[in-house]
Write a protein that holds these residues in place. Structure first.
Motif, PDB file in Angstrom:
ATOM      1  N   ALA A 131       7.838  -4.012  -4.858  1.00 62.27           N
ATOM      2  CA  ALA A 131       7.007  -4.820  -3.972  1.00 62.27           C
ATOM      3  C   ALA A 131       7.717  -6.123  -3.607  1.00 62.27           C
ATOM      4  O   ALA A 131       8.434  -6.718  -4.423  1.00 62.27           O
ATOM      5  N   SER A 172       6.807  -9.089  -3.355  1.00 66.83           N
ATOM      6  CA  SER A 172       6.500 -10.260  -4.169  1.00 66.83           C
ATOM      7  C   SER A 172       7.305 -10.313  -5.457  1.00 66.83           C
ATOM      8  O   SER A 172       7.257 -11.307  -6.190  1.00 66.83           O
ATOM      9  N   GLY A 193       6.805  -4.095   1.504  1.00 67.64           N
ATOM     10  CA  GLY A 193       5.386  -4.002   1.195  1.00 67.64           C
ATOM     11  C   GLY A 193       5.119  -2.699   0.463  1.00 67.64           C
ATOM     12  O   GLY A 193       5.793  -1.681   0.715  1.00 67.64           O
ATOM     13  N   SER A 194       4.160  -2.693  -0.432  1.00 63.82           N
ATOM     14  CA  SER A 194       3.892  -1.494  -1.240  1.00 63.82           C
ATOM     15  C   SER A 194       3.581  -0.275  -0.386  1.00 63.82           C
ATOM     16  O   SER A 194       3.960   0.857  -0.726  1.00 63.82           O
ATOM     17  N   THR A 251       4.847  -1.196  -7.619  1.00 61.46           N
ATOM     18  CA  THR A 251       3.984  -1.645  -6.524  1.00 61.46           C
ATOM     19  C   THR A 251       3.161  -2.852  -6.946  1.00 61.46           C
ATOM     20  O   THR A 251       3.120  -3.215  -8.110  1.00 61.46           O
ATOM     21  N   ALA A 297      -1.938 -11.058   5.365  1.00 66.29           N
ATOM     22  CA  ALA A 297      -1.224  -9.782   5.336  1.00 66.29           C
ATOM     23  C   ALA A 297      -2.143  -8.716   5.917  1.00 66.29           C
ATOM     24  O   ALA A 297      -3.373  -8.838   5.875  1.00 66.29           O
ATOM     25  N   VAL A 301      -1.810  -3.598   3.265  1.00 70.16           N
ATOM     26  CA  VAL A 301      -0.898  -4.189   2.283  1.00 70.16           C
ATOM     27  C   VAL A 301      -1.727  -4.673   1.089  1.00 70.16           C
ATOM     28  O   VAL A 301      -2.816  -5.232   1.278  1.00 70.16           O
ATOM     29  N   ASN A 328       3.958  -7.840   4.783  1.00 64.42           N
ATOM     30  CA  ASN A 328       4.108  -8.117   3.356  1.00 64.42           C
ATOM     31  C   ASN A 328       3.881  -9.600   3.088  1.00 64.42           C
ATOM     32  O   ASN A 328       3.828 -10.421   4.008  1.00 64.42           O
TER      33      ASN A 328
END
Length: 271
Positions: free
Chosen positions: A59, A61, A88-89, A107, A159, A163, A188
């Protein structure tokens, strides 16, 4: 004048010469008994982790924390190289379904991971996160909390709803009955943060850890626990991995004390 040795004498002399040649070779091979082979018959190193080049889908982040974690893992497991692919997941899930060559997946929510059960091994939550309101440095619009995001004079970026951080954002806004009309919906969390950093938005909902990577560029407005949402990060191996044992070793390490310290230092929460 040379003297010919009897045949028995020649055999003894040859044996002596052969022994003299073999002793140095044996000593070199054993390194005087101090050198040890660090690999076993299965190709496992002394750290009990197979050597491999691993590709990990992660992911967005996790971008910064995984750079630190990856360097620590490679140092502790010589011969293993980690390559991370961040997105993004929902994008990662699409890559898995399309058969992208990779070894592990992490994720930003359990929903995405659960939908891939036929493609992954058992998933383990390795860290948690929470949301904050990111604003421009110095908070020029004086945003105090979630209710301020409903101000039509405020440019808010979120987002996209597919997402994980977008779903978390909508969840907490709906719970507070706050209606927000975002100027854009990003793929994302890093894209949301970038919009705020560049001044293209006055505020956006991001993970606390992402805001922490932009200290000096954005301010992070805390959201009370009662109004917040907790994000969970599950990790799992991919069944299509050609390095299954090495991938499993890395995923297992992500729950180790060393890895957890790296996550907490980056302001993630313990699972």
């Amino acid at each position: 004048m040379s003297l010919a040795l009897p045949s028995a004498g020649r055999r003894v002399a040859a044996a002596v010469v052969t022994t003299a040649l073999l002793v140095p070779l044996a000593a070199c091979g054993s390194d005087n008994g101090t050198r040890k082979d660090t690999r076993n018959k299965t190709g496992t190193s002394a750290t009990d982790s197979p050597e491999a080049d691993l590709t990990v889908l992660a992911a967005a982040s996790l971008t910064d924390v995984f750079k630190t974690a990856g360097a620590a893992y490679e140092k502790a497991h010589p011969g293993t190289k980690l390559t991370f692919s961040f997105a993004g997941s929902q994008e990662l899930a699409a890559q898995v379904r399309q058969g992208a060559p990779a070894d592990a997946l992490v994720t930003a929510d359990t929903k995405t991971m659960d939908a891939l059960k036929t493609d992954t091994g058992a998933a383990t939550v390795i860290a948690k996160n929470r949301l904050v309101i990111a604003t421009g440095e110095g908070n020029p619009k004086k945003v105090q909390g979630l209710k301020d995001l409903a101000d039509t004079g405020l440019k808010v970026v979120l987002a996209a709803p597919e997402v994980p951080v977008g779903r978390y954002s909508q969840k907490i806004l709906d719970a507070q009955k706050i209606s927000v009309n975002p100027v854009s919906q990003e793929p994302n969390v890093r894209a949301v943060l970038s919009k705020v950093e560049l001044g293209e938005a006055d505020a956006g909902l991001v993970y606390k850890t992402d805001a922490a990577t932009a200290t000096g560029k954005v301010d992070a407005i805390e959201i009370p626990d009662a109004q917040n949402a907790i994000a969970e990060y599950p990790a799992a191996t991919l069944k299509t991995s050609e390095n299954a044992e090495a991938a499993e070793a890395f995923v297992k390490w992500l729950s180790s004390p060393e890895a957890r310290k790296i996550f907490t230092d980056a302001e993630f929460q313990q699972p």
